[in-house]
Scaffold this motif. Structure first.
Motif, mmCIF file in Angstrom:
data_model
loop_
_atom_site.group_PDB
_atom_site.id
_atom_site.type_symbol
_atom_site.label_atom_id
_atom_site.label_comp_id
_atom_site.label_asym_id
_atom_site.label_seq_id
_atom_site.Cartn_x
_atom_site.Cartn_y
_atom_site.Cartn_z
ATOM 1 N N SER A 165 1.209 -1.490 0.074
ATOM 2 C CA SER A 165 0.147 -0.528 0.211
ATOM 3 C C SER A 165 0.958 1.454 0.103
ATOM 4 O O SER A 165 1.750 0.952 0.241
ATOM 5 N N PHE A 166 0.513 1.795 -0.302
ATOM 6 C CA PHE A 166 1.265 3.100 -0.373
ATOM 7 C C PHE A 166 1.262 4.516 -0.154
ATOM 8 O O PHE A 166 -0.486 4.837 -0.188
ATOM 9 N N GLY A 167 1.956 5.819 0.556
ATOM 10 C CA GLY A 167 1.611 6.962 0.702
ATOM 11 C C GLY A 167 2.095 8.056 0.447
ATOM 12 O O GLY A 167 3.447 7.572 -0.455
ATOM 13 N N ARG A 168 2.063 9.288 -0.084
ATOM 14 C CA ARG A 168 2.509 10.679 -0.370
ATOM 15 C C ARG A 168 1.383 11.860 0.848
ATOM 16 O O ARG A 168 1.267 12.362 1.180
ATOM 17 N N LEU A 169 3.833 11.691 0.742
ATOM 18 C CA LEU A 169 3.140 13.448 2.134
ATOM 19 C C LEU A 169 3.383 14.719 1.567
ATOM 20 O O LEU A 169 4.405 14.673 0.455
ATOM 21 N N ASP A 170 2.086 15.935 1.661
ATOM 22 C CA ASP A 170 2.720 16.650 0.590
ATOM 23 C C ASP A 170 3.079 17.810 2.204
ATOM 24 O O ASP A 170 2.117 17.994 2.797
ATOM 25 N N VAL A 171 4.396 18.679 2.302
ATOM 26 C CA VAL A 171 5.209 19.475 3.771
ATOM 27 C C VAL A 171 3.878 20.642 3.313
ATOM 28 O O VAL A 171 3.266 21.547 4.223
ATOM 29 N N LYS A 172 3.241 21.501 2.216
ATOM 30 C CA LYS A 172 2.628 22.395 1.973
ATOM 31 C C LYS A 172 1.498 21.920 2.373
ATOM 32 O O LYS A 172 1.272 23.494 2.641
ATOM 33 N N GLU A 173 1.015 21.170 2.010
ATOM 34 C CA GLU A 173 -0.498 21.635 2.692
ATOM 35 C C GLU A 173 -0.816 20.684 3.949
ATOM 36 O O GLU A 173 -1.510 20.182 5.088
ATOM 37 N N LEU A 174 0.615 20.122 4.762
ATOM 38 C CA LEU A 174 0.640 19.453 5.602
ATOM 39 C C LEU A 174 -0.425 17.868 5.240
ATOM 40 O O LEU A 174 -1.062 17.807 6.825
ATOM 41 N N LYS A 175 -0.645 17.510 4.593
ATOM 42 C CA LYS A 175 -1.226 16.757 4.003
ATOM 43 C C LYS A 175 -0.463 15.141 3.613
ATOM 44 O O LYS A 175 0.577 15.007 3.295
ATOM 45 N N ILE A 176 -1.158 13.839 4.939
ATOM 46 C CA ILE A 176 -0.888 12.646 4.268
ATOM 47 C C ILE A 176 -1.925 11.622 3.181
ATOM 48 O O ILE A 176 -2.564 11.538 4.401
ATOM 49 N N LYS A 177 -1.728 11.065 2.012
ATOM 50 C CA LYS A 177 -2.452 10.632 1.589
ATOM 51 C C LYS A 177 -2.369 9.209 1.210
ATOM 52 O O LYS A 177 -1.052 8.697 1.254
ATOM 53 N N GLN A 178 -3.418 8.353 1.691
ATOM 54 C CA GLN A 178 -3.286 6.878 1.702
ATOM 55 C C GLN A 178 -3.944 6.372 0.679
ATOM 56 O O GLN A 178 -5.310 6.746 0.575
ATOM 57 N N ASP A 179 -3.428 5.348 -0.338
ATOM 58 C CA ASP A 179 -3.697 5.327 -0.854
ATOM 59 C C ASP A 179 -4.702 4.227 -0.827
ATOM 60 O O ASP A 179 -4.525 3.386 -0.160
ATOM 61 N N ILE A 180 -6.245 4.099 -1.538
ATOM 62 C CA ILE A 180 -7.232 2.251 -1.359
ATOM 63 C C ILE A 180 -7.131 1.831 -1.868
ATOM 64 O O ILE A 180 -7.212 0.420 -1.200
ATOM 65 N N THR A 181 -5.691 1.634 -3.142
ATOM 66 C CA THR A 181 -5.707 0.128 -4.166
ATOM 67 C C THR A 181 -4.622 -0.500 -3.572
ATOM 68 O O THR A 181 -3.410 0.208 -2.823
ATOM 69 N N LEU A 182 -4.702 -1.658 -3.548
ATOM 70 C CA LEU A 182 -3.527 -2.869 -2.534
ATOM 71 C C LEU A 182 -3.390 -3.511 -3.668
ATOM 72 O O LEU A 182 -3.724 -3.682 -4.498
ATOM 73 N N TYR A 183 -2.164 -3.534 -4.016
ATOM 74 C CA TYR A 183 -1.578 -4.267 -4.942
ATOM 75 C C TYR A 183 -0.524 -5.634 -4.572
ATOM 76 O O TYR A 183 -0.121 -5.436 -3.063
ATOM 77 N N ARG A 184 -1.167 -6.925 -4.863
ATOM 78 C CA ARG A 184 -0.852 -8.440 -4.576
ATOM 79 C C ARG A 184 0.460 -8.745 -5.467
ATOM 80 O O ARG A 184 0.324 -8.144 -6.195
ATOM 81 N N VAL A 185 1.475 -9.503 -4.049
ATOM 82 C CA VAL A 185 2.516 -10.293 -4.773
ATOM 83 C C VAL A 185 2.131 -12.079 -4.996
ATOM 84 O O VAL A 185 1.937 -12.141 -3.762
ATOM 85 N N PRO A 186 1.951 -12.135 -6.552
ATOM 86 C CA PRO A 186 2.843 -11.275 -7.229
ATOM 87 C C PRO A 186 1.814 -11.117 -8.311
ATOM 88 O O PRO A 186 2.525 -10.896 -9.820
ATOM 89 N N ASP A 187 0.520 -11.343 -8.168
ATOM 90 C CA ASP A 187 -0.370 -11.026 -9.064
ATOM 91 C C ASP A 187 -0.460 -9.819 -9.840
ATOM 92 O O ASP A 187 -0.616 -9.302 -10.707
ATOM 93 N N ASP A 188 0.425 -8.764 -8.919
ATOM 94 C CA ASP A 188 0.459 -7.540 -9.792
ATOM 95 C C ASP A 188 1.625 -7.053 -9.369
ATOM 96 O O ASP A 188 2.029 -5.582 -9.979
ATOM 97 N N LEU A 189 2.593 -7.860 -9.658
ATOM 98 C CA LEU A 189 3.620 -7.441 -9.682
ATOM 99 C C LEU A 189 4.599 -6.774 -11.060
ATOM 100 O O LEU A 189 5.356 -5.717 -10.814
ATOM 101 N N GLU A 190 4.116 -6.647 -11.507
ATOM 102 C CA GLU A 190 4.171 -5.632 -12.854
ATOM 103 C C GLU A 190 3.796 -4.416 -12.644
ATOM 104 O O GLU A 190 5.147 -3.376 -12.776
ATOM 105 N N GLN A 191 3.001 -4.242 -12.176
ATOM 106 C CA GLN A 191 1.802 -2.467 -11.767
ATOM 107 C C GLN A 191 2.986 -2.086 -11.083
ATOM 108 O O GLN A 191 3.752 -1.021 -10.714
ATOM 109 N N LEU A 192 3.456 -3.651 -9.857
ATOM 110 C CA LEU A 192 3.589 -2.976 -8.246
ATOM 111 C C LEU A 192 5.137 -2.393 -8.711
ATOM 112 O O LEU A 192 5.597 -1.167 -8.762
ATOM 113 N N THR A 193 5.596 -2.656 -9.808
ATOM 114 C CA THR A 193 7.563 -2.490 -10.151
ATOM 115 C C THR A 193 7.521 -1.534 -10.897
ATOM 116 O O THR A 193 8.656 -0.940 -10.683
ATOM 117 N N HIS A 194 6.834 -0.955 -11.407
ATOM 118 C CA HIS A 194 7.073 0.456 -12.691
ATOM 119 C C HIS A 194 6.434 1.612 -11.606
ATOM 120 O O HIS A 194 6.893 2.616 -11.829
#
Length: 207
Positions: A165-194
């Protein structure tokens, strides 16, 4: 009436402490003046062919078949590190393991994995198969890393080995976004590595 603080002045907290706290991520991040937003993130994605992907996928599938993944060490050795090693090799970037970071008494400890090139990528292996608390720890570590490196935007990932699961921090906005999409290994490996390569290589997302 003022809200009772979770973090106490004069007390020392490691990154692992935040994983173990019985509070919601929103409450902990508010101690650092950050808000948490759950959404579908538009992440950087590399369009370069990822060499060695079929071999990596086969190794991971073999590991799932023959390795008992009941321990954190097993998941780390069999599933997490092989992916990060291939990404680091592909991007020709540094990979730090158990990287020590100390900003202050509330922000200190060891980062599980830190990849650095154009952009830094922080990866946390969630303890006890708990992605939710693992993301809380990731978010706090992103805050610490942003202060240490004086970055305005940082990406991180939390994993239990076969799920990411991924997250993104933005200092200016003082905000952390949590991605609701989950990536599974090995099924989503290509998408995950990219995505991992896209982050480390500093490729832009649409956000």
């Amino acid at each position: 009436m003022s809200k009772t603080r979770i973090l106490q002045e004069g007390q020392s907290y490691t990154f692992r402490s935040y994983f173990e706290m019985p509070y919601e991520a929103e409450e902990i991040l508010a101690e650092f003046d950050y808000t948490l937003v759950r959404s579908r993130l538009v992440l950087p994605v590399s369009d370069r062919p990822f060499q060695g992907l079929p071999e990596l996928k086969q190794r991971l599938e073999d590991a799932l078949l023959i390795v008992s993944l009941s321990s954190e060490a097993a998941r780390r050795e069999a599933l997490v590190f092989p992916i990060l090693l291939e990404v680091a090799r592909f991007c020709q970037c540094q990979i730090r393991i158990e990287y020590p970071l100390s900003v202050n008494n509330w922000l200190k400890g060891n980062l599980d994995y830190l990849l650095r090139r154009e952009q830094s990528l922080l990866v946390v292996e969630a303890k006890n198969d708990d992605l939710s608390r693992g993301f809380t720890q990731l978010a706090v570590e992103l805050i610490a890393l942003a202060q240490a490196e004086e970055k305005e935007v940082l990406y991180g990932a939390v994993t239990i080995g076969n799920v990411w699961s991924f997250g993104r921090l933005d200092v200016k906005e003082l905000k952390i976004k949590q991605d609701i999409t989950l990536y599974r290994v090995p099924d989503d490996l290509e998408q995950l590595t990219h995505i991992l390569v896209g982050i480390v290589a500093g490729e832009l997302s649409d956000e």
